[in-house]
Design an enzyme around this catalytic site. Structure first.
Site, PDB file in Angstrom:
ATOM      1  N   ASP A   1       5.538  21.350   0.038  1.00  0.00           N
ATOM      2  CA  ASP A   1       3.905  21.486  -0.191  1.00  0.00           C
ATOM      3  C   ASP A   1       3.082  22.719  -0.782  1.00  0.00           C
ATOM      4  OD1 ASP A   1       1.880  20.028  -0.493  1.00  0.00           O
ATOM      5  OD2 ASP A   1       0.927  20.624   1.695  1.00  0.00           O
TER       6      ASP A   1
ATOM      7  N   CYS B   1       1.856  -0.770  -9.574  1.00  0.00           N
ATOM      8  CA  CYS B   1       0.389  -1.381  -9.189  1.00  0.00           C
ATOM      9  C   CYS B   1      -0.213  -2.432  -9.681  1.00  0.00           C
ATOM     10  CB  CYS B   1      -0.486  -0.218  -9.541  1.00  0.00           C
ATOM     11  SG  CYS B   1      -0.677   1.370  -8.251  1.00  0.00           S
TER      12      CYS B   1
ATOM     13  N   CYS C   1      -7.913   0.841  -4.651  1.00  0.00           N
ATOM     14  CA  CYS C   1      -7.977   2.607  -3.854  1.00  0.00           C
ATOM     15  C   CYS C   1      -9.053   3.324  -4.241  1.00  0.00           C
ATOM     16  CB  CYS C   1      -6.585   3.163  -4.058  1.00  0.00           C
ATOM     17  SG  CYS C   1      -6.462   3.507  -5.965  1.00  0.00           S
TER      18      CYS C   1
ATOM     19  N   CYS D   1      -9.004  12.499   4.684  1.00  0.00           N
ATOM     20  CA  CYS D   1      -9.855  10.902   4.509  1.00  0.00           C
ATOM     21  C   CYS D   1      -8.451  10.170   3.818  1.00  0.00           C
ATOM     22  CB  CYS D   1     -10.723  11.272   3.858  1.00  0.00           C
ATOM     23  SG  CYS D   1     -10.696   9.540   2.645  1.00  0.00           S
TER      24      CYS D   1
HETATM   25  S1  SF4 Z   1      -4.533   0.276  -4.103  1.00  0.00           S
HETATM   26 FE1  SF4 Z   1      -4.069   2.031  -5.675  1.00  0.00          FE
HETATM   27  S2  SF4 Z   1      -2.339   2.557  -5.157  1.00  0.00           S
HETATM   28 FE2  SF4 Z   1      -2.377   0.852  -4.519  1.00  0.00          FE
HETATM   29  S3  SF4 Z   1      -1.190  -0.632  -5.166  1.00  0.00           S
HETATM   30 FE3  SF4 Z   1      -3.048  -1.085  -6.022  1.00  0.00          FE
HETATM   31  S4  SF4 Z   1      -3.742   0.265  -7.367  1.00  0.00           S
HETATM   32 FE4  SF4 Z   1      -2.229   0.592  -7.009  1.00  0.00          FE
HETATM   33  S1  SF4 Z   2      -8.770  10.567   0.238  1.00  0.00           S
HETATM   34 FE1  SF4 Z   2     -11.269   9.541   0.370  1.00  0.00          FE
HETATM   35  S2  SF4 Z   2     -12.396  10.592  -1.271  1.00  0.00           S
HETATM   36 FE2  SF4 Z   2     -10.161  11.037  -1.992  1.00  0.00          FE
HETATM   37  S3  SF4 Z   2      -9.678   9.760  -3.560  1.00  0.00           S
HETATM   38 FE3  SF4 Z   2      -8.892   9.125  -1.266  1.00  0.00          FE
HETATM   39  S4  SF4 Z   2     -10.120   7.184  -0.911  1.00  0.00           S
HETATM   40 FE4  SF4 Z   2     -11.392   9.114  -2.213  1.00  0.00          FE
END
Ligand code: SF4
Ligand code: SF4
Length: 335
Positions: A125, A179, A185, A232
């Protein structure tokens, strides 16, 4: 030993040490250097100034270890469901600090590699390496549209560790990008921080705002922050590749007790450190914890939280005081 045999010998050692996945990237792996430079130039790293320092070192391992020939990337599964609580902490931070757990094992692996004639530099990291693109180059998985590393078996829940080495190892075969047409996401992000597929604006991201950012949380992000006190997991929780996630085998990642938020508002620095000692939350410090806790209570608190919030209205730190004013206003308006 031949590069393939050497890689497989080290894979066996790494798995025996408790790592869940292992791969090797070539020393001049493609880490999307142009994308990284543009991301920094666009200011999307926010206050994380250390990321902008020495971009050449981050994108070329031989600037760090001139005789490097290979890059090992390992992953450790940290998945566990969040315990029932009135607020959330990112799952990676519920238990012991992964830096310590990972680094101890990486150093052990480096010890084995030394006996095989290698010179090594391990990182978790904090080093001058771009872990996620390196992990993809090492065949661990692929970088998803949320920019996180996805692995077919463990989904998004891997801590990554990197070892630069002078040993000549055969690179692992790369994983295809999987993906597809999914955009879960991007759609789920409460602050629209994934501004385009594979592009994360840290300045909008709740993980950044609650953990890395030092000042007040900009008002436009306070309600979307919801009940998240530290980090998050939204873009991870919705990822379909997490259907097969397995609970971590690492007992030290077991969740610590989560105290009532209003009680933590009255903590001293010593009480804060005592409670979060040995976890990733400790480095946040009390004032930023209070900032985050006040934001969460502004969103989710009840009348029973008002005395603890009001006790911080005149706080010596203007950031804490201003967040207390906001939390009181939100809570009263909701009552
Ligand atoms: S949620 Fe986002 S990272 Fe996961 S498979 Fe779907 S597009 Fe890809
Ligand atoms: S961690 Fe939370 S705020 Fe950051 S990109 Fe992912 S969903 Fe969005």
């Amino acid at each position: 030993m031949e590069p393939v045999a050497l890689r497989e010998r080290l894979r066996a050692e790494a798995l025996a040490m408790g790592f869940d996945v292992f791969g090797v990237a070539p020393v001049h792996a493609d880490v999307r250097a142009d994308y990284f430079r543009q991301w920094i130039a666009d200011g999307m790293h926010g206050d994380m100034d250390w990321l902008a320092k020495n971009p050449e070192r981050r994108t070329d391992a031989t600037r760090v270890l001139p005789a490097a020939r290979s890059i090992i990337v390992v992953g450790l599964n940290y998945y566990q469901p969040h315990p029932p609580a009135a607020y959330r902490i990112a799952k990676y931070a519920l238990g012991a600090d992964y830096h310590d757990v990972m680094l101890r094992r990486l150093k052990k692996l480096c010890g084995v590699m030394r006996t095989l004639g290698g010179d090594q530099k391990p990182y978790v990291d904090t080093g001058p390496v771009l872990e996620k693109p390196l992990a993809a180059e090492a065949g661990l998985g692929w970088q998803g549209k949320s920019t996180i590393l996805l692995q077919r078996g463990f989904g998004t829940w891997l801590f990554l560790g990197v070892i630069l080495t002078t040993l000549e190892l055969e690179p692992s075969p790369k994983e295809p990008h999987r993906c597809g047409t999914c955009t879960r996401c991007i759609d789920a992000c409460p602050t629209a921080a994934i501004v385009a597929p594979y592009q994360l604006d840290a300045r909008r991201c709740l993980a950044y705002l609650t953990i890395e950012h030092d000042g007040p949380i900009p008002e436009e992000f306070r309600r979307p922050l919801g009940d998240r006190v530290f980090g998050c997991d939204e873009c991870l929780d919705v990822c379909p590749w997490n259907r097969w996630a397995k609970a971590t085998q690492e007992a030290r990642f077991a969740p610590r007790a989560l105290p009532a938020l209003r009680e933590t508002l009255a903590w001293t620095d010593e009480q804060f450190v005592e409670h979060f000692r040995g976890t990733p939350v400790k480095r946040l410090g009390l004032r930023r914890w209070q900032r985050n806790a006040l934001t969460v209570l502004g969103n989710t608190g009840t009348a029973a939280d008002l005395p603890a919030i009001r006790a911080l209205l005149g706080h010596v730190d203007p950031m804490v005081a201003e967040h207390a004013v906001w939390a009181e206003r939100e809570l009263v308006a909701r009552s």
